[in-house]
Design a protein around this motif. Structure first.
Motif, PDB file in Angstrom:
ATOM      1  N   GLY A   1       0.812  -1.211   0.000  1.00  0.00           N
ATOM      2  CA  GLY A   1       0.000   0.000   0.000  1.00  0.00           C
ATOM      3  C   GLY A   1       0.842   1.255   0.000  1.00  0.00           C
ATOM      4  O   GLY A   1       0.514   2.246  -0.670  1.00  0.00           O
ATOM      5  N   TYR A   2       1.953   1.232   0.733  1.00  0.00           N
ATOM      6  CA  TYR A   2       2.849   2.394   0.789  1.00  0.00           C
ATOM      7  C   TYR A   2       3.552   2.598  -0.556  1.00  0.00           C
ATOM      8  O   TYR A   2       3.564   3.703  -1.104  1.00  0.00           O
ATOM      9  N   PHE A   3       4.157   1.560  -1.086  1.00  0.00           N
ATOM     10  CA  PHE A   3       4.961   1.710  -2.301  1.00  0.00           C
ATOM     11  C   PHE A   3       4.103   2.027  -3.528  1.00  0.00           C
ATOM     12  O   PHE A   3       4.600   2.582  -4.506  1.00  0.00           O
ATOM     13  N   GLU A   4       2.828   1.684  -3.489  1.00  0.00           N
ATOM     14  CA  GLU A   4       1.946   2.018  -4.609  1.00  0.00           C
ATOM     15  C   GLU A   4       1.530   3.483  -4.606  1.00  0.00           C
ATOM     16  O   GLU A   4       1.000   3.977  -5.600  1.00  0.00           O
TER      17      GLU A   4
ATOM     18  N   ASP B   1       1.819   7.498  -4.840  1.00  0.00           N
ATOM     19  CA  ASP B   1       2.670   8.508  -5.474  1.00  0.00           C
ATOM     20  C   ASP B   1       3.613   9.058  -4.410  1.00  0.00           C
ATOM     21  O   ASP B   1       3.188   9.361  -3.288  1.00  0.00           O
ATOM     22  N   PRO B   2       4.923   9.162  -4.692  1.00  0.00           N
ATOM     23  CA  PRO B   2       5.869   9.644  -3.677  1.00  0.00           C
ATOM     24  C   PRO B   2       5.470  10.958  -3.027  1.00  0.00           C
ATOM     25  O   PRO B   2       5.832  11.227  -1.876  1.00  0.00           O
ATOM     26  N   LEU B   3       4.702  11.781  -3.743  1.00  0.00           N
ATOM     27  CA  LEU B   3       4.263  13.055  -3.174  1.00  0.00           C
ATOM     28  C   LEU B   3       3.407  12.846  -1.936  1.00  0.00           C
ATOM     29  O   LEU B   3       3.399  13.692  -1.028  1.00  0.00           O
ATOM     30  N   TRP B   4       2.706  11.709  -1.871  1.00  0.00           N
ATOM     31  CA  TRP B   4       1.776  11.450  -0.769  1.00  0.00           C
ATOM     32  C   TRP B   4       2.318  10.447   0.249  1.00  0.00           C
ATOM     33  O   TRP B   4       1.631  10.142   1.221  1.00  0.00           O
ATOM     34  N   ARG B   5       3.515   9.959   0.036  1.00  0.00           N
ATOM     35  CA  ARG B   5       4.023   8.936   0.948  1.00  0.00           C
ATOM     36  C   ARG B   5       4.206   9.450   2.369  1.00  0.00           C
ATOM     37  O   ARG B   5       4.100   8.685   3.319  1.00  0.00           O
ATOM     38  N   LYS B   6       4.477  10.733   2.513  1.00  0.00           N
ATOM     39  CA  LYS B   6       4.661  11.263   3.870  1.00  0.00           C
ATOM     40  C   LYS B   6       3.389  11.127   4.703  1.00  0.00           C
ATOM     41  O   LYS B   6       3.446  11.093   5.932  1.00  0.00           O
ATOM     42  N   HIS B   7       2.239  11.042   4.024  1.00  0.00           N
ATOM     43  CA  HIS B   7       0.986  10.872   4.749  1.00  0.00           C
ATOM     44  C   HIS B   7       0.750   9.412   5.152  1.00  0.00           C
ATOM     45  O   HIS B   7      -0.201   9.113   5.870  1.00  0.00           O
TER      46      HIS B   7
ATOM     47  N   HIS C   1       3.602   7.462   6.120  1.00  0.00           N
ATOM     48  CA  HIS C   1       4.965   7.149   6.540  1.00  0.00           C
ATOM     49  C   HIS C   1       5.033   5.925   7.451  1.00  0.00           C
ATOM     50  O   HIS C   1       5.879   5.043   7.282  1.00  0.00           O
ATOM     51  N   HIS C   2       4.157   5.850   8.419  1.00  0.00           N
ATOM     52  CA  HIS C   2       4.286   4.792   9.429  1.00  0.00           C
ATOM     53  C   HIS C   2       3.661   3.470   9.010  1.00  0.00           C
ATOM     54  O   HIS C   2       3.653   2.519   9.806  1.00  0.00           O
ATOM     55  N   ALA C   3       3.201   3.386   7.765  1.00  0.00           N
ATOM     56  CA  ALA C   3       2.836   2.073   7.234  1.00  0.00           C
ATOM     57  C   ALA C   3       4.058   1.162   7.200  1.00  0.00           C
ATOM     58  O   ALA C   3       3.942  -0.061   7.344  1.00  0.00           O
ATOM     59  N   LEU C   4       5.252   1.765   7.034  1.00  0.00           N
ATOM     60  CA  LEU C   4       6.476   0.972   6.983  1.00  0.00           C
ATOM     61  C   LEU C   4       7.062   0.706   8.359  1.00  0.00           C
ATOM     62  O   LEU C   4       7.925  -0.170   8.498  1.00  0.00           O
ATOM     63  N   THR C   5       6.650   1.428   9.360  1.00  0.00           N
ATOM     64  CA  THR C   5       7.205   1.193  10.702  1.00  0.00           C
ATOM     65  C   THR C   5       6.275   0.342  11.565  1.00  0.00           C
ATOM     66  O   THR C   5       6.691  -0.174  12.601  1.00  0.00           O
TER      67      THR C   5
END
Length: 631
Positions: free
Chosen positions: A389-392, A394-400, A402-406
């Motif tokens: 879900g995170y990697f799909e 757009d990088p512009l929105w990944r900061k919103h 962020h903690h999907a990976l943590t």
């Protein structure tokens, strides 16, 4: 071959009471000599049948020549002097309603190639040469486990489009897997099944490898050869449901026998399949016997149990369901079966691993019985969904996000996890892995390389489905071979080179595998740089002391001299950069990799790193002597 057991009262009693008796040693077809006469002894369980006979090549499929005798506890048996090895046969069963059907042998060891459904009498010798492997195989949690998931019928095909033989696949697959550095292969679609489109998940032959690719001895050759190369073999195993095909297990004696009688409990609407009746000892022994057959007779090293969640919950994907005796939604009989399965397997086939595909938060999946289900590992479905879900995004929105990976770090030691990217993630319009990534073709490959590096660096065992190791751009198609011509193209070869390097790091660096299931195996250094989408953590071996730092920059923005805290001073070396030209990147150069004494991120020192766009870097102290630099 194992010597067949007589169909006497004592052995049948043990089978009925779910004692430790391999049911296929009693039932099925066995080439024997009885009172000096050579022939085949047939046995089958059909307690509600009015009449059963065995028909086949030896009697012209005449149902009157070899009627079976009703034995104790609903079993039937007959000795047929005219029957011989290699002949086809079926059980002709007349149910209580007077209907007669020809049935496949539930314990058959070999079958005709689909769409034909006859069982084949089969008793052929095979000489194993993997004694050393079998004596030392282990599911130890401190060992590296990196699994290449393979659908043999579509991994590679002959030039004429037909299936390759297991023996031919053994050499081609073995050389490839050894080159890539995987520790195991996981095979789906091996057990006999009628419909290619089920990928082998609607099984009719729980004791037989599919004849599409050869004989049982050909399959044993495959396993034996892989063991000789140091590669373990895991099979997908499906005890949760079976197809409704009339020639198979469905209403075997004219009544619901292997399946629950009430469709609210015994039928999967999603898959149009029946659900095993885990309350019957004979069914429990049928399934456990199947597991033992593969682990003992075929020398398989583990089973991945499919769709465990569908077994655990009575309301799984249904609107009408029957609560258990306590009014709950858990299938208490299935839970007892899974505990029994794992207890028996670990006793009878020590060193084998049993892995659960369990998609919920059911507690204690990898906790030993009696307090848990007793599996060795569980697929990390939550990790998979959060990371994809995170990697799909757009990088512009990944900061919103962020903690999907943590988030995985919150619960990663609650079970013994396998980080799995399986066939299910690259079918049904979900796209292949590289095509899930946003951006142009270069950005997609860079993002995918970063995904793979983080997957391998994160605590947990690994599994990747075939074709994804060279960034296959199309979804998996079970009807054709993988597009192997792409593997030699530089764009795809770079990803393959990365997977090989990651497997090398994972296998040779103890900090990357020894503490896969322990809290001490990973320490976050920087988990909160939301604005830059940068992450940093340390992998460590708490016993040997080896450690490395992993840094990920997950936006297409170049960040120079980015500070990353490290726990000691001195010189560092770059073990891996996914931006390396060998992997299809730009080859960004790093500044002086000497840690500065100024503390950062709660650590005593820090490095200044050039972070390429969509990349992962792995660094370790230069002076360490506890790990290998093998690639």
């Amino acid at each position: 071959m194992n010597e067949p057991l007589p169909l006497d009262h004592g052995h049948l009693q043990k089978l009925v009471t779910a004692d430790l008796v391999r049911p296929d040693h009693l039932l099925g077809a066995h080439v024997v000599t009885q009172e000096g006469v050579d022939g085949v002894r047939f046995g089958v369980w059909a307690p509600n049948a009015h009449h059963v006979s065995v028909v086949g090549d030896f009697n012209g499929y005449n149902g009157f020549d070899n009627a079976m005798q009703r034995l104790d506890f609903g079993f039937w048996g007959v000795f047929v002097p005219a029957a011989r090895n290699g002949q086809r046969y079926k059980f002709r069963v007349t149910g209580p309603d007077g209907r007669t059907e020809d049935k496949m042998d539930p314990y058959g060891s070999f079958f005709e190639v689909r769409p034909a459904t006859a069982s084949i009498v089969w008793d052929q010798p095979f000489t194993w040469s993997d004694d050393g492997w079998m004596a030392h195989r282990s599911a130890g949690f401190e060992q590296p486990v990196s699994i290449y998931e393979v659908h043999l019928p579509s991994w590679a095909r002959r030039d004429d489009g037909w299936f390759m033989n297991y023996r031919d696949l053994a050499h081609r697959l073995g050389e490839y897997v050894q080159f890539l550095g995987y520790t195991h292969v996981e095979l789906l679609g091996v057990m006999e099944h009628p419909f290619d489109g089920s990928w082998g998940y609607q099984v009719t032959g729980y004791y037989a490898p599919t004849s599409r690719m050869g004989s049982p001895e050909d399959f044993k050759y495959l396993v034996n050869h892989l063991h000789g190369l140091g590669i373990g073999v895991i099979l997908d195993w499906v005890p949760g449901h079976f197809p409704t095909d009339s020639a198979g297990l469905a209403k075997f004696d004219g009544t619901p026998l292997f399946e629950y009688a009430d469709p609210r409990k015994g039928f999967h609407q999603d898959w149009n399949t029946y659900i095993f009746d885990y309350g019957r000892n004979e069914v429990v022994m049928f399934l456990i016997g199947s597991a033992l057959k593969w682990l003992q007779d075929f020398h398989v090293d583990g089973l991945r149990v499919d769709a465990v969640a569908s077994m655990l919950y009575l309301d799984f994907s249904r609107t009408e369901w029957i609560p258990n005796v306590h009014g709950g939604r858990e299938n208490l009989e299935a839970i007892a079966f899974l505990k029994r399965l794992n207890e028996v397997v670990h006793h009878m086939a020590p060193g084998c691993m049993i892995v659960a595909e369990e998609s919920t938060s059911f507690p204690g999946v990898t906790t030993p019985s009696p307090f848990g289900l007793g599996f060795d590992y569980k697929w990390a479905m939550g990790w998979m969904n959060d990371n994809l879900g995170y990697f799909e995004q757009d990088p512009l929105w990944r900061k919103h996000h962020h903690h999907a990976l943590t988030f995985f770090n919150v619960y990663r030691t609650s079970e013994n996890y396998v980080l799995a990217i399986s066939h299910d993630e690259v079918v049904h319009l979900k796209k292949s892995m590289v095509m899930k990534m946003p951006g142009d073709w270069y950005a997609q490959r860079a993002g995918y390389r970063a995904f793979l590096a983080l997957m391998w660096a994160t605590p947990g065992k690994k599994l990747l489905f075939m074709g994804q190791e060279f960034a296959q751009p199309t979804e998996w198609n079970h009807d054709v071979s993988l597009p192997w011509h792409l593997a030699d193209h530089p764009d795809h070869r770079g990803v393959l080179n990365l997977v090989r390097r990651l497997n090398g790091l994972y296998r040779t660096r103890p900090d990357w595998h020894v503490a896969d299931t322990k809290e001490e195996g990973m320490l976050w250094v920087n988990a909160d740089d939301v604005e830059n989408s940068v992450y940093a953590f340390i992998r460590r071996d708490p016993v040997g002391g080896a450690w490395s730092v992993v840094v990920a920059n997950l936006t297409p923005v170049y960040r120079d001299v980015y500070p990353v805290g490290v726990p000691q001073g001195g010189a560092y070396r770059l073990l891996l950069s996914t931006d390396d030209g060998e992997f299809g990147g730009f080859g960004t150069q790093q500044p002086d990799l000497t840690a500065r004494e100024e503390g950062w991120h709660g650590q005593t020192h820090h490095l200044r790193l050039n972070l390429p766009p969509n990349s992962v870097l792995v660094l370790a102290p230069t002076g360490e002597t506890t790990v290998s630099d093998e690639r």
